[in-house]
Design an enzyme around this catalytic site. Structure first.
Site, mmCIF file in Angstrom:
data_model
loop_
_atom_site.group_PDB
_atom_site.id
_atom_site.type_symbol
_atom_site.label_atom_id
_atom_site.label_comp_id
_atom_site.label_asym_id
_atom_site.label_seq_id
_atom_site.Cartn_x
_atom_site.Cartn_y
_atom_site.Cartn_z
ATOM 1 N N GLY A 18 -20.076 -25.421 85.898
ATOM 2 C CA GLY A 18 -21.126 -24.075 86.437
ATOM 3 C C GLY A 18 -20.694 -22.948 86.537
ATOM 4 O O GLY A 18 -19.703 -22.449 85.742
ATOM 5 N N ARG A 39 -12.041 -30.528 92.972
ATOM 6 C CA ARG A 39 -11.853 -32.200 93.349
ATOM 7 C C ARG A 39 -11.434 -33.082 92.195
ATOM 8 O O ARG A 39 -10.842 -34.189 92.405
ATOM 9 C CB ARG A 39 -13.010 -32.728 93.875
ATOM 10 N N ASP A 63 -10.820 -31.159 98.459
ATOM 11 C CA ASP A 63 -12.115 -31.062 98.945
ATOM 12 C C ASP A 63 -12.449 -30.027 99.953
ATOM 13 O O ASP A 63 -11.629 -30.058 101.110
ATOM 14 C CB ASP A 63 -12.597 -32.515 99.239
ATOM 15 N N ASN A 90 -17.602 -20.356 95.811
ATOM 16 C CA ASN A 90 -18.659 -20.893 94.859
ATOM 17 C C ASN A 90 -18.774 -22.138 95.180
ATOM 18 O O ASN A 90 -20.251 -22.681 94.844
ATOM 19 C CB ASN A 90 -18.116 -20.584 93.467
ATOM 20 N N TYR A 156 -31.002 -27.786 102.970
ATOM 21 C CA TYR A 156 -30.540 -27.144 101.965
ATOM 22 C C TYR A 156 -30.614 -25.566 102.334
ATOM 23 O O TYR A 156 -29.522 -24.692 102.086
ATOM 24 C CB TYR A 156 -30.947 -27.444 100.484
ATOM 25 N N VAL A 189 -30.808 -21.471 87.946
ATOM 26 C CA VAL A 189 -29.600 -21.558 86.955
ATOM 27 C C VAL A 189 -29.478 -22.895 86.358
ATOM 28 O O VAL A 189 -29.280 -23.924 87.254
ATOM 29 C CB VAL A 189 -28.601 -20.936 87.643
ATOM 30 N N PHE A 193 -26.455 -28.706 88.969
ATOM 31 C CA PHE A 193 -27.100 -28.687 90.175
ATOM 32 C C PHE A 193 -28.032 -29.785 90.377
ATOM 33 O O PHE A 193 -28.178 -30.347 91.413
ATOM 34 C CB PHE A 193 -27.523 -27.023 90.480
#
Length: 256
Positions: A18, A39, A63, A90, A156, A189, A193
């Protein structure tokens, strides 16, 4: 942009996909040295091989939720990568899209641990060097979800509102140290996601981007590069960006 005529080094979390991936590519093409974090070691290895043709690259496999792993990884940086000029916070994700009373506590933990605590851990480990150097640039990747709460976004949105508050607090507290702090808050975007949010339901994820042209990760990477290449007396503190078809968190002009 150069600080005291030195070549810059950028630290990017969530660098293997991304926005993080496209930012890493653009930075590499512009000869910014890279510390890429993620990760998946195999993805980091592939990316390092690809981008090392253009600039120096070091990878860190951890992580951001794991506080000890974050500090151990950053403490392990070799001398060539120890002076970090740019931090791109990010790494982040969304888990689930449910009414509050139907929310999954494990999803809540994942969003708060990654989006908020992970950002804090990485920043805490890197900022002391910036303070010592009296220079540095931190860009926090937020979201329209940190500006508007939308139906079933609840936790979220709370995590991204926290990013917005942290970004403002960082900017205030680090001002005396000559450190630039800013945020990019994207709308829709097209990345992985929605695959994560809908837990692998590809059909449901795809519908998120149907009927209009969403932003691409490259668009956000271009904005991030613009921010870090402004003259040092210029700090873009808080930027909200939508695709043209989007007017707010809930209003999108879809032609279906």
């Amino acid at each position: 942009m150069q600080i005291s005529n030195k070549k810059l080094t950028a630290f990017i979390t969530g660098a293997t996909s991304g926005i993080g991936l496209e930012t890493a590519k653009l930075f590499a093409m512009n000869k910014i040295d890279l510390i890429l974090c993620g990760r998946r070691q195999s993805a980091l290895d592939t990316l390092k091989k690809q981008l090392s043709r253009h600039t120096k690259v070091h990878t860190l496999n951890f992580d951001v939720r794991d506080k000890d792993a974050v500090f151990e990884a950053i403490d392990s940086l070799p001398q060539d990568f120890s002076e970090i000029d740019i931090l791109i916070n990010n790494a982040g994700n969304a888990h689930g899209l449910n009414k509050f009373d139907e929310g999954d506590i494990e999803d809540w933990d994942a969003m708060l641990d990654i989006n908020v605590k992970g950002l804090l851990y990485v920043s805490k480990a890197i900022i002391p060097t910036m303070i010592k150097n009296r220079a540095g640039h931190i860009i926090n990747i937020g979201s329209i979800a940190g500006k508007e709460v939308y139906p079933m976004g609840n936790v979220y949105c709370a995590s991204k509102y926290a990013v917005d508050a942290i970004n403002q607090g960082m900017r205030i507290d680090l001002n005396q140290h000559n450190i630039r702090v800013g945020a990019v808050n994207p709308g829709l975007v097209q990345t992985g996601f929605s695959d994560v949010r809908f837990k692998g339901d590809k059909e449901r994820a795809a519908k998120t981007y149907e009927g209009y042209e969403p932003l691409k990760p490259e668009d956000i990477a271009d904005i991030i590069h613009f921010m870090v290449t402004r003259p040092y007396h210029v700090n873009i503190a808080d930027l909200l960006v939508f695709p043209t078809a989007q007017a707010s968190a809930t209003i999108v002009n879809k032609q279906l």
